[in-house]
Design a protein around this motif. Structure first.
Motif, PDB file in Angstrom:
ATOM      1  N   ASN A   2     -32.749 -23.895 -20.099  1.00 21.39           N
ATOM      2  CA  ASN A   2     -33.678 -23.589 -21.162  1.00 21.39           C
ATOM      3  C   ASN A   2     -34.977 -23.082 -20.549  1.00 21.39           C
ATOM      4  OD1 ASN A   2     -35.093 -25.949 -20.269  1.00 21.39           O
ATOM      5  ND2 ASN A   2     -33.737 -27.192 -21.545  1.00 21.39           N
ATOM      6  N   LEU A   3     -35.930 -22.746 -21.397  1.00 21.64           N
ATOM      7  CA  LEU A   3     -37.197 -22.198 -20.911  1.00 21.64           C
ATOM      8  C   LEU A   3     -37.926 -23.184 -20.015  1.00 21.64           C
ATOM      9  CD1 LEU A   3     -39.234 -19.854 -20.998  1.00 21.64           C
ATOM     10  CD2 LEU A   3     -40.296 -21.003 -22.961  1.00 21.64           C
ATOM     11  N   ALA A   4     -37.866 -24.476 -20.329  1.00 23.68           N
ATOM     12  CA  ALA A   4     -38.569 -25.469 -19.510  1.00 23.68           C
ATOM     13  C   ALA A   4     -38.042 -25.469 -18.077  1.00 23.68           C
ATOM     14  CB  ALA A   4     -38.421 -26.852 -20.136  1.00 23.68           C
ATOM     15  N   ALA A   9     -38.803 -23.909 -12.432  1.00 23.15           N
ATOM     16  CA  ALA A   9     -38.390 -23.138 -11.259  1.00 23.15           C
ATOM     17  C   ALA A   9     -39.504 -22.196 -10.821  1.00 23.15           C
ATOM     18  CB  ALA A   9     -37.120 -22.354 -11.569  1.00 23.15           C
ATOM     19  N   ALA A  10     -40.178 -21.572 -11.789  1.00 23.29           N
ATOM     20  CA  ALA A  10     -41.287 -20.671 -11.454  1.00 23.29           C
ATOM     21  C   ALA A  10     -42.388 -21.412 -10.719  1.00 23.29           C
ATOM     22  CB  ALA A  10     -41.827 -20.020 -12.723  1.00 23.29           C
ATOM     23  N   PHE A  51     -32.999 -14.693  -3.776  1.00 18.92           N
ATOM     24  CA  PHE A  51     -33.857 -15.703  -3.166  1.00 18.92           C
ATOM     25  C   PHE A  51     -34.440 -16.628  -4.220  1.00 18.92           C
ATOM     26  CE2 PHE A  51     -38.058 -17.161  -1.689  1.00 18.92           C
ATOM     27  CZ  PHE A  51     -37.659 -17.882  -0.576  1.00 18.92           C
ATOM     28  N   ARG A  52     -34.706 -16.115  -5.408  1.00 19.43           N
ATOM     29  CA  ARG A  52     -35.288 -16.945  -6.468  1.00 19.43           C
ATOM     30  C   ARG A  52     -34.357 -18.114  -6.815  1.00 19.43           C
ATOM     31  NH1 ARG A  52     -39.288 -13.985  -9.869  1.00 19.43           N
ATOM     32  NH2 ARG A  52     -39.423 -11.816  -9.198  1.00 19.43           N
ATOM     33  N   VAL A 138     -23.666 -29.704   0.332  1.00 15.90           N
ATOM     34  CA  VAL A 138     -23.816 -29.478  -1.098  1.00 15.90           C
ATOM     35  C   VAL A 138     -23.599 -27.996  -1.378  1.00 15.90           C
ATOM     36  CG1 VAL A 138     -25.403 -29.544  -3.062  1.00 15.90           C
ATOM     37  CG2 VAL A 138     -25.397 -31.409  -1.395  1.00 15.90           C
ATOM     38  N   LEU A 139     -22.724 -27.687  -2.314  1.00 15.39           N
ATOM     39  CA  LEU A 139     -22.442 -26.306  -2.673  1.00 15.39           C
ATOM     40  C   LEU A 139     -23.541 -25.764  -3.582  1.00 15.39           C
ATOM     41  CD1 LEU A 139     -20.534 -23.836  -2.771  1.00 15.39           C
ATOM     42  CD2 LEU A 139     -19.420 -24.926  -4.741  1.00 15.39           C
ATOM     43  N   VAL A 140     -24.129 -24.631  -3.180  1.00 19.76           N
ATOM     44  CA  VAL A 140     -25.071 -23.903  -4.033  1.00 19.76           C
ATOM     45  C   VAL A 140     -24.327 -22.677  -4.540  1.00 19.76           C
ATOM     46  CG1 VAL A 140     -27.301 -22.734  -4.187  1.00 19.76           C
ATOM     47  CG2 VAL A 140     -27.035 -24.729  -2.689  1.00 19.76           C
ATOM     48  N   LYS A 141     -23.879 -22.737  -5.788  1.00 18.00           N
ATOM     49  CA  LYS A 141     -23.067 -21.662  -6.344  1.00 18.00           C
ATOM     50  C   LYS A 141     -23.896 -20.394  -6.535  1.00 18.00           C
ATOM     51  CE  LYS A 141     -19.866 -24.722  -8.781  1.00 18.00           C
ATOM     52  NZ  LYS A 141     -19.277 -25.067 -10.114  1.00 18.00           N
ATOM     53  N   PRO A 142     -23.266 -19.228  -6.486  1.00 21.97           N
ATOM     54  CA  PRO A 142     -24.028 -17.986  -6.599  1.00 21.97           C
ATOM     55  C   PRO A 142     -24.551 -17.702  -7.996  1.00 21.97           C
ATOM     56  CG  PRO A 142     -21.680 -17.528  -6.377  1.00 21.97           C
ATOM     57  CD  PRO A 142     -21.846 -18.987  -6.143  1.00 21.97           C
ATOM     58  N   PHE A 143     -23.888 -18.234  -9.039  1.00 23.47           N
ATOM     59  CA  PHE A 143     -24.378 -17.962 -10.398  1.00 23.47           C
ATOM     60  C   PHE A 143     -24.112 -19.099 -11.370  1.00 23.47           C
ATOM     61  CE2 PHE A 143     -20.351 -15.692  -9.657  1.00 23.47           C
ATOM     62  CZ  PHE A 143     -19.507 -16.265 -10.601  1.00 23.47           C
ATOM     63  N   ASP A 144     -23.066 -19.872 -11.193  1.00 24.69           N
ATOM     64  CA  ASP A 144     -22.718 -20.906 -12.165  1.00 24.69           C
ATOM     65  C   ASP A 144     -23.360 -22.242 -11.811  1.00 24.69           C
ATOM     66  OD1 ASP A 144     -21.490 -20.443 -14.540  1.00 24.69           O
ATOM     67  OD2 ASP A 144     -19.446 -20.712 -13.835  1.00 24.69           O
ATOM     68  N   ASP A 145     -24.665 -22.249 -11.677  1.00 26.82           N
ATOM     69  CA  ASP A 145     -25.445 -23.433 -11.326  1.00 26.82           C
ATOM     70  C   ASP A 145     -26.716 -23.399 -12.161  1.00 26.82           C
ATOM     71  OD1 ASP A 145     -27.737 -24.751  -9.879  1.00 26.82           O
ATOM     72  OD2 ASP A 145     -26.138 -25.354  -8.525  1.00 26.82           O
ATOM     73  N   PRO A 146     -27.026 -24.453 -12.915  1.00 28.20           N
ATOM     74  CA  PRO A 146     -28.200 -24.411 -13.792  1.00 28.20           C
ATOM     75  C   PRO A 146     -29.506 -24.093 -13.078  1.00 28.20           C
ATOM     76  CG  PRO A 146     -26.805 -26.273 -14.368  1.00 28.20           C
ATOM     77  CD  PRO A 146     -26.242 -25.695 -13.093  1.00 28.20           C
ATOM     78  N   GLU A 147     -29.708 -24.647 -11.878  1.00 33.39           N
ATOM     79  CA  GLU A 147     -30.952 -24.379 -11.164  1.00 33.39           C
ATOM     80  C   GLU A 147     -30.999 -22.948 -10.647  1.00 33.39           C
ATOM     81  OE1 GLU A 147     -33.531 -26.041 -11.231  1.00 33.39           O
ATOM     82  OE2 GLU A 147     -32.947 -28.090 -11.696  1.00 33.39           O
ATOM     83  N   VAL A 148     -29.860 -22.422 -10.221  1.00 36.55           N
ATOM     84  CA  VAL A 148     -29.811 -21.020  -9.791  1.00 36.55           C
ATOM     85  C   VAL A 148     -30.143 -20.103 -10.969  1.00 36.55           C
ATOM     86  CG1 VAL A 148     -28.275 -19.175  -9.003  1.00 36.55           C
ATOM     87  CG2 VAL A 148     -28.217 -21.399  -7.872  1.00 36.55           C
TER      88      VAL A 148
END
Length: 318
Positions: A2-4, A9-10, A51-52, A138-148
């Protein structure tokens, strides 16, 4: 998602990622008869928007994390490698053996251990899962991760602000799309901050699983795993997390040819003096060569171009 989460993240990205410009070239507009605004994520740290999301995900990991793993054709891997290094964590990046050499070399230079695999014969997810289990990563997925997705959504926050400053309140926002992390994040940000802007995904012809899925109302797979010069966005299918977001918020998807992507690379260099890789140029190609709104905003998502491919693009279309 969501926006929050995007705003959080920003805040974590502040001072680490660049606020990239929204570029404009009057001669390009005159040639194609529309106003084209280009969000230059090719100028981002590590050369792409990835990178973001990498920083957003790595910076949210709990204390005691032993290391991270990513699978990537190059841009996500570079982002994760640098983010992990700056957080004092080891990283392993699983990359296809046919990835551009510059991406493999840069991923190693940022500090990652690179494990190569055969894109056509091996399952990268299974390979990554085995390495995570063996080493406690820990796997950092390329797109299917909420934080990514939240990290990629910060591009949308900037577009909303920059478009408003440019007097653009309505129109298409074209985004290069693989699994949909960048597209989903931007769509969520625009929904809240610039509801007059409509996101549309752009993919290589023959690998337009997101466009076909949006049209069908269900997740569809690509028939092939390789065969386009746009290596950065050749994913098997839309993400489980990203597809519902785009199904709700995105307009019809667009597909462009490899030649159109290469010509967009040459035009970006000629008129904007930026370097794009093929997968990072498909949104600009769609803005120039397919029917879109006027004005139109497109995201130039990556600039990690193979030198031979870039020279070929300039020789053919420059």
């Amino acid at each position: 998602m969501n926006l929050a989460m995007i705003e959080a993240a920003a805040a974590r990205l502040a001072g680490h990622a660049r606020v990239t410009p929204l570029l404009h070239a009057p001669l390009l507009d005159a040639r194609f008869g529309k106003r084209v605004l280009v969000k230059a994520e090719c100028l981002q740290v590590t050369g792409s928007f990835k990178f973001r999301g990498a920083w957003a995900a790595v910076s949210a990991l709990p204390e005691g994390t032993r290391g991270v793993l990513a699978y990537s054709s190059g841009n996500h891997g570079q982002g994760v490698a640098l983010a992990a290094a700056r957080h004092g964590l080891p990283s392993v990046v699983v990359m296809p053996a046919d990835a551009p050499e510059v991406k493999i070399a840069n991923t190693r230079a940022y500090g990652a251990e690179v494990v190569l695999y055969d894109r056509a014969a091996q399952d990268r997810d299974a390979l990554g899962a085995a390495l995570c289990a063996e080493r406690g990563l820990v796997l950092v997925k390329p797109f299917d991760d909420p934080e990514v997705i939240a990290g990629q959504g910060t591009v949308g926050l900037e577009i909303a602000e920059q478009a408003r400053a440019a007097g653009v309140e309505a129109g298409d926002v074209l985004v290069c799309c693989g699994g949909g992390g960048l597209s989903a994040g931007i769509a969520l940000a625009l929904e809240a901050r610039a509801p007059g802007l409509r996101l549309r995904t752009v993919e290589p012809a023959g690998f337009d699983d997101m466009a076909r899925s949006l049209a069908a109302g269900e997740r569809l797979r690509n028939a092939r795993a390789s065969g386009s010069v746009c290596d950065a966005i050749l994913t098997p299918a839309p993400g489980e997390l990203t597809f519902p977001v785009l199904q709700r918020l995105a307009g019809a998807g667009i597909a462009v040819s490899d030649d159109q992507a290469l010509e967009a690379m040459a035009l970006a260099f000629t008129h904007l003096r930026i370097v794009l890789e093929p997968g990072g140029a498909v949104a600009l190609a769609a803005a120039l060569f397919t029917p879109t709104s006027d004005p139109v905003i497109c995201v130039a998502s990556g600039g990690n171009a193979d030198a031979v491919v870039f020279r070929d693009a300039l020789a053919r279309f420059g």
